[in-house]
Design a protein around this motif. Sequence first.
Motif, PDB file in Angstrom:
ATOM      1  N   ASP A  86      27.175 110.513  55.227  1.00 52.58           N
ATOM      2  CA  ASP A  86      26.404 109.455  54.583  1.00 52.58           C
ATOM      3  C   ASP A  86      25.106 110.059  54.079  1.00 52.58           C
ATOM      4  O   ASP A  86      24.376 110.715  54.834  1.00 52.58           O
ATOM      5  N   SER A  87      24.824 109.838  52.800  1.00 50.58           N
ATOM      6  CA  SER A  87      23.704 110.504  52.146  1.00 50.58           C
ATOM      7  C   SER A  87      22.615 109.551  51.678  1.00 50.58           C
ATOM      8  O   SER A  87      21.481 109.966  51.491  1.00 50.58           O
ATOM      9  N   ALA A  88      22.950 108.275  51.466  1.00 51.17           N
ATOM     10  CA  ALA A  88      21.957 107.357  50.899  1.00 51.17           C
ATOM     11  C   ALA A  88      22.238 105.924  51.320  1.00 51.17           C
ATOM     12  O   ALA A  88      23.391 105.549  51.565  1.00 51.17           O
ATOM     13  N   ILE A  89      21.157 105.136  51.373  1.00 53.79           N
ATOM     14  CA  ILE A  89      21.257 103.700  51.649  1.00 53.79           C
ATOM     15  C   ILE A  89      20.510 102.975  50.535  1.00 53.79           C
ATOM     16  O   ILE A  89      19.317 103.213  50.321  1.00 53.79           O
ATOM     17  N   PHE A  90      21.224 102.128  49.833  1.00 51.03           N
ATOM     18  CA  PHE A  90      20.681 101.352  48.712  1.00 51.03           C
ATOM     19  C   PHE A  90      20.364  99.939  49.192  1.00 51.03           C
ATOM     20  O   PHE A  90      21.171  99.324  49.885  1.00 51.03           O
ATOM     21  N   PHE A  91      19.183  99.442  48.826  1.00 56.95           N
ATOM     22  CA  PHE A  91      18.757  98.102  49.205  1.00 56.95           C
ATOM     23  C   PHE A  91      18.440  97.302  47.948  1.00 56.95           C
ATOM     24  O   PHE A  91      17.776  97.812  47.047  1.00 56.95           O
ATOM     25  N   LYS A  92      18.902  96.060  47.895  1.00 56.20           N
ATOM     26  CA  LYS A  92      18.570  95.154  46.785  1.00 56.20           C
ATOM     27  C   LYS A  92      18.036  93.858  47.370  1.00 56.20           C
ATOM     28  O   LYS A  92      18.615  93.310  48.306  1.00 56.20           O
ATOM     29  N   ARG A  93      16.920  93.394  46.803  1.00 53.94           N
ATOM     30  CA  ARG A  93      16.305  92.155  47.267  1.00 53.94           C
ATOM     31  C   ARG A  93      16.691  90.996  46.352  1.00 53.94           C
ATOM     32  O   ARG A  93      17.186  91.206  45.246  1.00 53.94           O
ATOM     33  N   ALA A  94      16.433  89.770  46.798  1.00 52.41           N
ATOM     34  CA  ALA A  94      16.753  88.568  46.031  1.00 52.41           C
ATOM     35  C   ALA A  94      16.016  88.529  44.692  1.00 52.41           C
ATOM     36  O   ALA A  94      16.507  87.947  43.729  1.00 52.41           O
ATOM     37  N   ASP A  95      14.851  89.170  44.611  1.00 52.80           N
ATOM     38  CA  ASP A  95      14.096  89.217  43.349  1.00 52.80           C
ATOM     39  C   ASP A  95      14.562  90.359  42.445  1.00 52.80           C
ATOM     40  O   ASP A  95      13.931  90.664  41.445  1.00 52.80           O
ATOM     41  N   ASN A  96      15.694  90.983  42.779  1.00 48.94           N
ATOM     42  CA  ASN A  96      16.317  92.088  42.039  1.00 48.94           C
ATOM     43  C   ASN A  96      15.586  93.415  42.149  1.00 48.94           C
ATOM     44  O   ASN A  96      15.976  94.382  41.504  1.00 48.94           O
ATOM     45  N   LEU A  97      14.532  93.503  42.942  1.00 48.31           N
ATOM     46  CA  LEU A  97      13.898  94.793  43.184  1.00 48.31           C
ATOM     47  C   LEU A  97      14.839  95.614  44.059  1.00 48.31           C
ATOM     48  O   LEU A  97      15.378  95.108  45.046  1.00 48.31           O
ATOM     49  N   CYS A  98      15.044  96.858  43.680  1.00 44.32           N
ATOM     50  CA  CYS A  98      15.940  97.751  44.415  1.00 44.32           C
ATOM     51  C   CYS A  98      15.172  98.975  44.871  1.00 44.32           C
ATOM     52  O   CYS A  98      14.231  99.417  44.212  1.00 44.32           O
TER      53      CYS A  98
END
Length: 182
Positions: free
Chosen positions: A135-147
Amino acid sequence: MNKIIKKLDSKSEQALNYMLNKSVQSIKSGNFQLDVRTDFILTTTISINISREEYLIITNEWSDTQKEGINYFELNARIEKKPADIKTKKDPKLKNSLIHYPNFSSLLLGATSKLTEIIVYERIEKGEIEEVKYDSAIFFKRADNLCFLIKNDDSITGYLKLVTKDKQIEIELSELKQRIKI
């Protein structure tokens, strides 16, 4: 061919599952390093505030294979009561307070918004006689579309990259494969 698989452990996956629908406003570290020539921040640990006494802590550890010396990394995620690498103390005069000493950096993400998507990406490195999947990366997305993306730095430093620019996130993910969506 000797195969090595290093995925997030079950506690890490539980911590990421716990984060879904939690509000996030800032990311803290005891030692951000910003190079103005890049679109990312380097750090040794990441502490994401969930509440006054809850943090998602993300760390990264470098390793290499025994025969071919192929680099790989072990991401780790945990829910902790204190941020990592940041000196804190409780103030007995204030209920549920944790005071951070001014020895840390903080990345503000704007107004508080809930995490709506978390995706773990893996990398495969192949040598002549060894193969590593990790596992190399963790992507996060918020409700306001900020990633934002937290990814290993692909060096023996064990640093983590913190990426907030969409174009740089796309570049960082271009050689990775989605493993799980939370």
